[in-house]
Enzyme design. Structure first.
Site, short mmCIF file in Angstrom:
data_model
loop_
_atom_site.label_atom_id
_atom_site.label_comp_id
_atom_site.label_asym_id
_atom_site.label_seq_id
_atom_site.Cartn_x
_atom_site.Cartn_y
_atom_site.Cartn_z
N CYS A 171 30.30 108.18 88.70
CA CYS A 171 31.79 108.28 88.01
C CYS A 171 32.75 109.02 89.05
O CYS A 171 33.99 108.75 88.78
CB CYS A 171 31.82 109.20 86.88
SG CYS A 171 31.02 111.05 87.07
N GLU B 137 34.58 112.10 79.22
CA GLU B 137 34.45 112.02 80.75
C GLU B 137 34.31 110.50 81.09
O GLU B 137 33.13 110.24 81.14
CB GLU B 137 33.36 113.10 81.41
CG GLU B 137 33.36 113.28 83.06
CD GLU B 137 32.16 112.37 83.38
OE1 GLU B 137 32.65 111.21 84.00
OE2 GLU B 137 31.07 112.71 83.28
#
Length: 675
Positions: free
Chosen positions: A296, A257
């Protein structure tokens, strides 16, 4: 200030390295902790996880593991104030840390609840449908998920030291995998405090959770095909890990990720003065300033209709100007510091490169007017808004992420252009669209869906309850294609299954049923003189079957049911219309009449082990039942799952047939029973 020595937890003991590296406060530059992992035996940690933690977890059922995960979340909640206080030195405000601390505990609660609702109280998950593989039914197949006999290695990013750890730990433990956690060094002291809280519960089996506070050394050299690695962080580090010889050689499951260049699109319908225009400005400003932009999922590219660029820039600049930056302990501060001065330098360096193709229209690279005392050595930075009027020539904006309070405004000509710009980032974790036009939203999903792991649509109807652009939810998948890493986390029980091994089983129905603990079509049935509703769960055998008497359905039954319920659909009441139907060929009984008569045929009415009927699943009406036809029911104990000390769930297979042995209806009946 007390300097905390951050320790590792390995092979059941806390370990303090003799070679330590300092960690500075993001607020004032003072040393707050020292950390290191020199001296750890990483191979022994892996063996300990497999042999002690793994075997203990696999001996537990999904529900037992789910209860364990819930208790860990409760422990984090009980000690949250300690974690809040420690988190200030990472530069986070209390609001930022709420996402990390209480949001992290919330992921454990969600994983636990989903597992207890959707997974059996056993240690095997059935995946999909039973597949007959032979004409006579003696050979069949099905898919299952079972626990791997390895360890889950979690390498986490610095921005969410608790949430990022817990959202991985919960599904892994429920899947029966022991965990070795490696937090980022800069905020590892927060993760270590959370691990101490969880271990102090005394509920974790030995070896189920270990912690590396520092470098991973040769850890990856010891991994095999039964192990997995889940990574959160930069693309460069992800690529390096994926190319590790052991990961490539052993086909270690690797989930990444990675930070991505997420976009938000202001719909062409969202003119100035509309709720959507204001929501867009609010959302972009929030994503720039929450956690000082170190998320993120943060918005890096704000795409707006070309004729609204100035209007959006002005509105966004006004909102950013009202954001007070400074010491996160102050009540009036809304944005704290970046995690370190090194991170601040990295952001400034990348913004300088982006400024070659875009203009800085809000903020300053060297502003020092921050609220608080003694901040000169802190990692503070003004929110920075850039503007690229020719986005197709501003490749640095689409290829380079400044991981801080930075976003770039870009114009689009039409919806197709907006889609192409959003996709130009080559894969993201999150795309948001602020629009009240369903046609626009549908067009964007069709054109951009495959490039973005999550898409959120915000407008006046959902804004008050929306979680916004940047909030991953434990019940929805988190991850994305391409630049975002190609991985997938969370998503309810999907995360649990992702950590397990899916296998195809082939054999006789009896053999397969014995493996999964569930009755399957073609499995040997047993009967007896005792009605199954008179048996407690502990007495009830899987496959135990009650065969009912016959009941003939008359035209009077059908008409009475129609008038009593109000269901006068033509197939039940109009002979001419029903006869003309290619499905019915004449009047037929109501499906729900069949269900009602079926219940009358198999129910034992006296109080007893069956406490309640709480649902029907997988209902299919296979063949119509006409006036004068007869029906009977086979009720078979399909599976059972203890919920608590007082009751459990029994799933029954119900098969309704007619006088010619044709299947009329099938379904699963769910009851709550005494144990």
């Amino acid at each position: 200030m007390v300097v905390r020595t951050v320790e590792s937890f390995a092979e059941g003991k806390w370990f303090r390295s003799t070679r330590l590296s300092p960690i500075e406060s993001a607020i004032n530059g003072e040393i707050v902790a020292e950390t290191g992992s020199d001296g750890l035996d990483f191979g022994a940690m892996v063996s300990y996880a497999r042999n002690s933690g793994g075997s203990a977890l696999r001996a537990m059922t999904f529900h037992q593991r789910a209860n364990l995960v819930k208790a860990l979340g409760q422990a984090i909640g009980e000690h949250k104030e300690k974690l809040y206080e420690m988190s200030f030195d990472t530069g986070a405000t209390r609001a930022d840390s709420w996402i990390d601390i209480e949001g992290g505990a919330g992921t454990l609660f969600s994983a636990s609840n989903k597992a207890k609702r959707e997974l059996p109280n056993s240690n095997i998950i059935i995946d999909g449908e039973f597949e007959p593989l032979s004409k006579s039914g003696s050979f069949a197949g099905l898919h299952i998920y079972s626990s791997k006999q390895g360890v889950a290695v979690h390498i986490n990013a610095y921005n969410f030291p608790i949430w990022g750890m817990l959202e991985k730990i919960g599904p892994s433990l429920i899947a029966g995998l022991p965990v070795i956690v490696k937090p980022a060094q800069q905020t590892g002291y927060i993760a270590e405090a959370a691990v101490r809280i969880m271990l102090a519960t005394g509920l974790l089996p030995d070896g189920a959770l270990q912690l590396i506070s520092g470098s991973t050394g040769d850890l990856l050299d010891h991994l095999t095909g039964q192990d997995s690695v889940a990574f959160t962080g930069s693309a460069a580090t992800s690529e390096k890990l994926q190319q590790h010889p052991a990961i490539a050689r052993e086909a270690v499951l690797f989930n990444a990720e990675r930070d991505s260049l997420n976009a938000s699109i202001l719909g062409p319908d969202a003119m100035g003065g509309t709720p959507e225009f204001d929501l867009f400005v609010k959302e972009v400003a929030k994503e720039m300033t929450v956690k000082a932009g170190q998320k993120c999922t943060a918005i890096r590219r704000a795409l707006v209709p070309a004729d609204r660029m100035d209007e959006v820039q002005d509105a966004l600049s006004r909102r950013l100007a009202a954001t007070i930056v400074g010491d996160p302990r102050r009540d009036d501060v809304r944005m704290g510091a970046l995690v370190s001065r090194g991170q601040r330098a990295d952001v400034l360096g990348k913004v300088a490169l982006q400024a070659k193709v875009a203009d800085i229209v809000f903020g300053s690279l060297d502003e020092a007017n921050f609220k608080g005392d003694g901040l000169d050595k802190g990692a503070f930075l003004s929110p920075l808004l850039l503007r690229a009027d020719d986005p197709w020539k501003a490749s640095a904006i689409h290829e380079m992420e400044a991981f801080g309070p930075v976003a770039t405004l870009m114009p689009y000509k039409d919806v197709d252009d907006a889609i192409a710009l959003a996709n130009f980032g080559q894969g993201s974790l999150a795309l948001s669209v602020v629009s009240h036009d369903n046609d626009v939203v549908r067009q964007i999903v069709s054109g951009a869906g495959s490039f973005h792991g999550r898409m959120v649509f915000i407008n006046r109807d959902c804004a008050k309850e929306s979680t916004g652009h940047g909030t991953p939810l434990p019940v929805l998948v988190h991850g994305g294609p391409g630049r975002a890493g190609g991985g997938e986390e969370q998503g309810g029980v999907r995360a649990v299954k992702h950590a397990m091994q899916r296998s195809a089983l082939q054999g006789t129905p009896d053999m397969l049923a014995a493996i999964i603990g569930e009755y399957l079509p073609g499995t040997t049935q047993t009967t007896g003189d005792v009605h199954p509703f008179r048996k407690k769960m502990s007495e009830l055998e899987i496959g135990y079957t009650f065969n009912s008497a016959w009941r003939t359905v008359t035209l009077e039954d059908i008409e009475h049911f129609a008038h009593f319920t109000g269901d006068t659909f033509y197939a039940h009441m109009d002979e001419v219309a029903a006869a003309a139907s290619p499905i019915f060929g004449g009047r037929v009984a109501h499906g729900y009449l069949i269900l009602s008569f079926a219940a009358g045929l198999f129910v034992d009415p006296a109080p007893g082990p069956v406490l309640a009927n709480f649902g029907l699943e997988r209902l299919r009406f296979v063949k119509p039942l006409k006036p004068g036809d007869s029906m009977k029911v086979a009720l078979t104990a399909k599976s059972k799952s203890l919920r608590n000390a007082e009751m459990g769930e029994v799933r029954w297979s119900v098969l309704v047939t007619n006088q010619g042995d044709d299947v009329v209806a099938t379904y699963d009946l769910l009851t709550m029973n005494t144990p």
